[in-house]
Design an enzyme around this catalytic site. Structure first.
Site, PDB file in Angstrom:
ATOM      1  N   ASN A 147      48.640  51.607  43.487  1.00 22.73           N
ATOM      2  CA  ASN A 147      48.342  50.209  43.814  1.00 22.73           C
ATOM      3  C   ASN A 147      47.666  49.578  42.596  1.00 22.73           C
ATOM      4  OD1 ASN A 147      47.564  47.760  44.857  1.00 22.73           O
ATOM      5  ND2 ASN A 147      45.884  48.596  46.100  1.00 22.73           N
TER       6      ASN A 147
ATOM      7  N   LYS B 219      46.851  46.548  42.062  1.00 23.44           N
ATOM      8  CA  LYS B 219      46.034  45.339  42.319  1.00 23.44           C
ATOM      9  C   LYS B 219      46.434  44.238  41.330  1.00 23.44           C
ATOM     10  CE  LYS B 219      42.234  48.258  43.734  1.00 23.44           C
ATOM     11  NZ  LYS B 219      41.121  48.178  44.625  1.00 23.44           N
TER      12      LYS B 219
ATOM     13  N   HIS C 155      45.305  45.722  53.597  1.00 21.41           N
ATOM     14  CA  HIS C 155      44.334  46.265  52.629  1.00 21.41           C
ATOM     15  C   HIS C 155      43.007  45.529  52.810  1.00 21.41           C
ATOM     16  CE1 HIS C 155      42.359  47.367  48.907  1.00 21.41           C
ATOM     17  NE2 HIS C 155      43.267  48.316  48.748  1.00 21.41           N
TER      18      HIS C 155
ATOM     19  N   GLU D 226      40.807  44.464  50.870  1.00 20.83           N
ATOM     20  CA  GLU D 226      40.566  43.311  49.985  1.00 20.83           C
ATOM     21  C   GLU D 226      41.285  42.074  50.519  1.00 20.83           C
ATOM     22  OE1 GLU D 226      41.864  45.223  46.431  1.00 20.83           O
ATOM     23  OE2 GLU D 226      40.039  46.425  46.325  1.00 20.83           O
TER      24      GLU D 226
ATOM     25  N   GLU E  68      41.585  54.155  54.348  1.00 19.93           N
ATOM     26  CA  GLU E  68      40.832  53.791  53.146  1.00 19.93           C
ATOM     27  C   GLU E  68      39.442  53.308  53.551  1.00 19.93           C
ATOM     28  OE1 GLU E  68      43.403  52.788  49.550  1.00 19.93           O
ATOM     29  OE2 GLU E  68      43.223  50.964  50.687  1.00 19.93           O
TER      30      GLU E  68
ATOM     31  N   GLY F  66      37.283  51.650  44.971  1.00 21.08           N
ATOM     32  CA  GLY F  66      36.836  51.133  43.673  1.00 21.08           C
ATOM     33  C   GLY F  66      35.378  51.413  43.360  1.00 21.08           C
TER      34      GLY F  66
ATOM     35  N   SER G 157      38.895  55.841  45.654  1.00 21.03           N
ATOM     36  CA  SER G 157      38.350  56.556  44.499  1.00 21.03           C
ATOM     37  C   SER G 157      38.980  57.933  44.278  1.00 21.03           C
ATOM     38  CB  SER G 157      36.824  56.669  44.612  1.00 21.03           C
ATOM     39  OG  SER G 157      36.248  55.374  44.509  1.00 21.03           O
TER      40      SER G 157
END
Ligand code: PEP
Length: 242
Positions: free
Chosen positions: A5, A7, A93, A95, A161, A167, A205
């Site tokens: 991914n 991003k 996701h 985010e 996740e 991150g 991570s």
């Protein structure tokens, strides 16, 4: 399956170099797919390259709007993704849940629309640190899984996740991942009323140091990798040692 991914990172040059290096140095097979999810503006470019020279790598989108037709500036629907060569799409996701204020209804519509175009959704679920500390993880996951219509469960890949691991450099411990994946798999079995297998991948991570331990667990069916997927050399090593 190992999912990269990217991003909001990359360029045409980086994508081409990445695919050149990765495709020459990994061994893709049916059990271990390699899926690249670049930013939306590079999907068509990437899809065309894949068709021309990198058949083993599969294309995924990071985004999909919930309807096929609407006066929506900036919108990208599932038909466009299919047209660009996508086979997968990341939905839910954390985010995007925050940024786009996505409700379960919207997520459910995105799932229906993408499955309707034969895209395979990678549906992300996970708790925040505050929810984890308040012992709400299982309730949150159940609530998030409720966005998936039960007749479509078999068509989805679930990505667990934990938001606090994305991150941050702080991956979840393997014992925690196994506990949560077992819980999710049990929920999926009950919800779908079927014994058909639904893959549950882990993201948060993942790096060169932890990938082997996480991937080798029989509760983990793949990895969703953000930061560590950008460098072709690191991604290749992760793919090969996982
Ligand atoms: C992600 O973006 O889904 C992700 C897991 O990112 P990272 O690997 O950087 O934590």
């Amino acid at each position: 399956m190992i999912i990269a991914n990217w991003k909001m990172n990359g360029s045409k040059e980086l994508i081409k170099d990445w695919m050149d290096f990765v495709s020459q140095n990994i061994e893709i097979n049916q059990e271990k797919e390699c899926i690249l999810c670049p930013p939306t503006c590079y999907l068509y470019f990437t899809g065309t390259l894949i068709k021309q020279s990198y058949e083993g790598i599969k294309l995924g989108s990071q985004h999909c709007d919930s309807v096929l037709s609407a006066p929506l500036t900036g919108g990208t629907n599932s038909q466009m993704l299919e047209d660009a060569g996508c086979e997968f799409v990341i939905i839910g996701h954390s985010e995007q849940r925050v940024h786009l204020k996505e409700s379960n209804q919207i997520l459910s519509d995105k799932l229906k629309s993408s499955i309707g175009m034969n895209l395979k959704p990678i549906f992300c679920i996970g708790e925040t640190l505050r929810q984890k500390e308040a012992n709400q993880t299982n309730d949150i996951l159940i609530q998030q899984l409720d966005a998936i219509p039960s007749n479509l469960l078999q068509k989805c890949i679930i990505a667990y996740e934990p938001v606090w691991a994305i991150g941050t450099g702080e991956n979840a411990e393997i014992s925690y991942i196994e506990e949560i994946h077992s819980f999710i798999k049990e929920e999926l079995k009950n919800k779908s009323n079927s014994t058909n297998y639904i893959s549950v991948v882990y993201g948060g991570s993942v790096n060169l140091e932890n990938c082997k331990e996480i991937y080798s667990s029989d509760k983990v069916d793949g990895l969703l990798i953000g930061g560590a997927s950008l460098d072709s050399n690191t991604f290749t090593k992760i793919f090969n040692i996982s």
